[in-house]
Design a protein around this motif. Sequence first.
Motif, short mmCIF file in Angstrom:
data_model
loop_
_atom_site.label_atom_id
_atom_site.label_comp_id
_atom_site.label_asym_id
_atom_site.label_seq_id
_atom_site.Cartn_x
_atom_site.Cartn_y
_atom_site.Cartn_z
N UNK A 159 10.48 -2.85 -3.80
CA UNK A 159 9.67 -3.57 -2.82
C UNK A 159 8.19 -3.24 -2.98
N UNK A 160 7.89 -1.97 -3.24
CA UNK A 160 6.49 -1.55 -3.37
C UNK A 160 5.80 -2.24 -4.53
N UNK A 161 6.53 -2.43 -5.62
CA UNK A 161 5.97 -3.16 -6.77
C UNK A 161 5.83 -4.64 -6.44
N UNK A 162 6.80 -5.19 -5.75
CA UNK A 162 6.77 -6.62 -5.42
C UNK A 162 5.53 -6.98 -4.62
N UNK A 163 5.19 -6.15 -3.65
CA UNK A 163 4.05 -6.48 -2.78
C UNK A 163 2.79 -5.70 -3.16
N UNK A 164 2.83 -5.06 -4.34
CA UNK A 164 1.64 -4.45 -4.95
C UNK A 164 1.03 -3.35 -4.08
N UNK A 165 1.88 -2.40 -3.68
CA UNK A 165 1.43 -1.30 -2.82
C UNK A 165 1.06 -0.09 -3.67
#
Length: 525
Positions: free
Chosen positions: A83-89
């Motif tokens: 998820x963190x990669x998906x939303x560029x966190x």
Amino acid sequence: MSDQTFYVTTPIYYVNDAPHIGHGYTTVMGDIITRWHRQRGEDVWYLTGTDEHGQKVLRKAEANGVSPQEWVDKLVEEEWKPLLETIDVANDDFIRTTEQRHLEGSQAFWQDLHQRDAVYKGSFSGWYSVGSEEFVGDDDVADGEGDDEGFKVSTLDGSRVEHMTEENYFFRLSDYQQKLLDFYEANPTFIQPESARNEVISFVSRGLKDLSISRSTFDWGIGVPWDDKHVMYVWVEALLNYVTAIGYGSDPDRFEKIWPANIHIVGKDIARFHAVIWPAMLMAAGQPVPHQVFAHGWLLVGGQKMSKSKANGIRPDEIVGTFGSDAYRYYFARALTFGSDGSISWEDISARYHAELANGFGNLASRVAAMIGKYFDGTLPAPGARTDAETVVIDTVAEAVRDADAAIEAVAPQDALAAIWRIVDGLNGYITEQAPWKVAKEDPDGDRLATILNTTAEGLRVLAVLLNPVMPKACAALWDALGAEGALGALADQRIDAVAAWDQLPAGTTITKPPSLFPRIEVAE
């Protein structure tokens, strides 16, 4: 600048299923705030992670025929970290409550409470919601209706409750009622927004009872250090992640540099745990209390709070897969008032994407680069004499930077973006009014055209810096197209307090047309 780290946290998310858009919302807002503070040049630490113990996880694992550790390992690696990669966190750390550092730090904290006589052994008999892992008072229990007929439910969140009796350890929460009320009065911004603050004060004013903080009927949790028949109550253990991740009980120098947290970002449904139980635990252990707990509102889909049971949950990758991570981040920061409930819809996401990003910001960058390419062979011209029109642009930029910075300080990303968008709208209006295509025909040898295009390029430089915390991919592409890396250095090294100073892009810099930052998208109805 202070040596103290600017420390922001999300809640650690309960790993009983895959993440939904609400988790993404919280995490992106924290990321935008921390990226902005990095853009200020501050030392920043951004923590997120997963809460992996408790009875709900144990039952979910048993239902799936695996051990609880296998269950959480699979979900963390396949769902939560991606998820963190998906939303560029750009988080600095990811804490899991099954990690050794959390176990050791939690037990050290409990040992401190024990030595300070803040806990005692007793017996609990009452209602417990496994769904929310929460003890529920008799006054908050009602007969279920519909699908819950025949069960007792919590009136706090509608979850089913079970009656239980077991030996527990208790935290002397009742000792902290007046101390908390005095603290809230002395620190009016500790719990925000005002609606959350009022609810917390009302709750504490009604009276606090000692809190059961251990469980003795199952073993999926961290053991109480002096009594191996008990595991820590999952909520109390989860709150400790904010200190165990930064060295509590293991690295006192690091802990002192980072703690206390500047902002705990939480959903409003868990504000009470963070604004009542958590500060009381810290006071009991002799530790500083966080500067602020900020409780954001619910995301509403079709007028209802999003939930798996209502089948109205939207996964973050659905939106990112259609509009991209930058648009995802922009939409939730711009369209919703952080701290209030907010309705979302595919129609609104699409409308804002095309009107504000594709036609507003993206088209601005494209047409400026195209005109510099057409009229000056892709080389940034030196400006000539400025007129009142340029002064308006420069003043608009300076005011917008001040307002945006103040809005981030107030944890109001929507107001920061509204301020920044005054620059976008101002530059688009400036181009329309100045009509550089007409100037090119009427006065091809004068310096007016150069002044107009230099001014707009400078405005784009400012936008690349200000919007980098929100839309890092698009801003990196814009920074590259402006030739700013070679002329000014890395985008991450540009500072908010210096960005409004004019004439930073040197004349002669090569300007290239960027790829379409926000291409038009056909969205199926």
